[in-house]
Design an enzyme around this catalytic site. Structure first.
Site, mmCIF file in Angstrom:
data_model
loop_
_atom_site.group_PDB
_atom_site.id
_atom_site.type_symbol
_atom_site.label_atom_id
_atom_site.label_comp_id
_atom_site.label_asym_id
_atom_site.label_seq_id
_atom_site.Cartn_x
_atom_site.Cartn_y
_atom_site.Cartn_z
ATOM 1 N N SER A 1 -19.779 -41.298 -9.726
ATOM 2 C CA SER A 1 -20.194 -42.628 -9.289
ATOM 3 C C SER A 1 -20.039 -42.817 -7.787
ATOM 4 C CB SER A 1 -19.373 -43.700 -10.021
ATOM 5 O OG SER A 1 -19.613 -43.660 -11.406
ATOM 6 N N GLU B 1 -15.062 -45.543 -11.165
ATOM 7 C CA GLU B 1 -15.408 -46.908 -11.596
ATOM 8 C C GLU B 1 -15.712 -46.902 -13.098
ATOM 9 O OE1 GLU B 1 -18.447 -48.193 -12.596
ATOM 10 O OE2 GLU B 1 -19.798 -46.517 -12.255
ATOM 11 N N THR C 1 -29.424 -47.264 -14.364
ATOM 12 C CA THR C 1 -28.603 -48.250 -13.655
ATOM 13 C C THR C 1 -29.141 -48.390 -12.233
ATOM 14 O OG1 THR C 1 -26.989 -46.732 -12.660
ATOM 15 C CG2 THR C 1 -26.622 -47.357 -14.964
ATOM 16 N N CYS C 2 -28.497 -49.235 -11.431
ATOM 17 C CA CYS C 2 -28.965 -49.421 -10.051
ATOM 18 C C CYS C 2 -28.775 -48.162 -9.219
ATOM 19 C CB CYS C 2 -28.240 -50.598 -9.404
ATOM 20 S SG CYS C 2 -26.439 -50.421 -9.363
#
Length: 418
Positions: A107, A112, A49-50
């Site tokens: 996160s 989230e 993911t980013c």
């Protein structure tokens, strides 16, 4: 077999390094296929993911260092630079980390929910490329179940912990449903983009983006089928808006008391909610003096966020207790896999002993020996053979004074001593 988790995230690496380690969709399939072809990697899942890149592997004979070397080689990076920014876990810690990540406890924004969907996608990609076997099928299904339980039984996702999300929650709290509201967003930066994403989920009657640069506003508006206006058109658009959310980089207020006063007259004093999340302010504080104008500043929202963050932190502690219990359950299942092999080997040994002795007894019967004597001899030899290993183990434990092991053997052999 060892379960390993190795990765980097927003806590351990810069954006630049995270970008270089990330896997594009095209790279992901190739990477998973590479891993499945290597003997030391039995099963593999890559989460990219980013904010993080993580590799989960079950290793037949490899080590975490080999996973690191493979990652560096795949992306053509210096393994020493990478080693300074990665973390790795094995055995129960790796399982705990995966479940913690899936629940949103690791996160950038605590709790989230998006990461769970990203892990499910990573699992699906790995399964498609042959990276998921019996072990990881069980592990990831257990992880998805834990994440669902945490969402259901704690308040980890119940409260807004970003200003953008808090702004939309505030609007929802005041209006109930937003499907009959007309929303005006002022600005086209990252914060307004987040507001637009959140508010779009509630299907407002209409949404309009106002910005100094029309092209930038249009790029954002097109994604949500929203209208576009310039800042100069605000006075004529404001009377149409039930909800106004503003976040620009202006150094001076762009909405004054007078323009809102005129808007309210045209609205026949129908209430208007104004949320100013800009620093410095976009909306003059005097607007709050007007009847039917309800103005909230970034400070108001930040107070909500701080309170909600405390709620999530408490929920995170509850979630960690759930995860710890589920990790223990998975560990027990792993141990049962070892017992399956032990039972199989034990049965094979006993069967081999039986067949050897039975073959000897059948030969004796064929030679004309008395059947009764042959049966007694068979029973005695079978008993002695089966008792030999347990008897030796009991004597060894007794000589060493290992009371706990003796008690375990007693239980294992089914011996009931009063």
């Amino acid at each position: 077999m060892t379960i390993v988790a190795l990765g980097i995230n927003h806590k351990t690496a810069s954006v630049d390094l995270r970008e270089r380690v990330a896997f594009s969709p095209e790279q992901l399939d190739r990477a998973l296929q590479q891993l499945t072809m290597q003997d030391e990697f039995a099963e593999s899942v890559i989460v990219s993911t980013c904010n993080r890149t993580e590799i989960y592997c079950s290793l037949e004979s490899g080590t975490p260092e080999q996973v690191l070397q493979w990652l560096a080689q795949f992306h053509q990076l210096d393994s020493k630079e990478l080693a300074e920014n990665v973390y790795s876990f094995d055995h129960s810690q790796a399982i705990y980390h995966l479940m913690k990540v899936a629940c949103g406890l690791d996160s950038l924004v605590l709790g989230e929910p998006q990461i769970l969907g990203q892990i499910k996608q990573a699992y699906a990609s790995a399964k498609k490329n042959g990276g998921v076997g019996v072990l990881f099928e069980r592990l990831f299904q257990k992880t998805f179940s834990v994440a669902k339980q945490v969402r259901t039984e704690t308040n980890i996702g119940a409260s807004a912990v970003s200003v953008a999300y808090a702004a939309v929650n505030l609007a929802k709290h005041i209006y109930g449903k937003l499907d009959n509201t007309r929303v005006l967003l002022i600005g086209a930066g990252e914060t307004i983009e987040l507001v637009a994403r959140h508010i779009h989920q509630h299907s407002p009657q209409s949404m309009t983006v106002a910005n100094r640069t029309i092209d930038r506003a249009r790029n954002l508006a097109d994604e949500f089928a929203a209208g576009v206006i310039s800042l100069a058109q605000l006075p004529e658009q404001l009377p149409q808006a039930d909800i106004v959310i503003s976040s620009t980089a202006s150094t001076l207020p762009i909405i004054g008391k007078g323009v809102i006063e005129q808007a309210l007259k045209k609205r026949k004093n129908k209430p208007m909610l104004l949320i100013d999340i800009a620093v410095p302010r976009d909306i003059e504080s005097q607007v709050a003096e007007l009847d039917n104008a309800y103005l909230y500043s970034v400070d108001d929202l930040q107070a909500i966020v701080s309170e909600n963050m405390a709620t999530r932190e408490q929920a995170a502690k509850e979630a960690e207790q759930i995860i710890t219990a589920r990790v223990s359950e998975f560990d027990n299942w792993l141990k049962s896999l070892d017992s399956v092999g032990l039972i199989r080997d034990y049965r094979n040994d006993v069967t081999q002993t039986k067949e050897q002795l039975l073959e000897r007894a059948m030969a004796q019967l064929a030679s004309g020996k008395e059947p009764e004597k042959i049966m007694v001899e068979l029973a005695n030899k079978l008993t002695n053979r089966l008792m030999h290993a347990p008897t030796k183990a009991i004597k060894d434990a007794a000589e060493k004074g290992e009371v706990g092991q003796l008690a375990q053997m007693q239980k294992m052999l089914g011996i009931n001593q009063e």
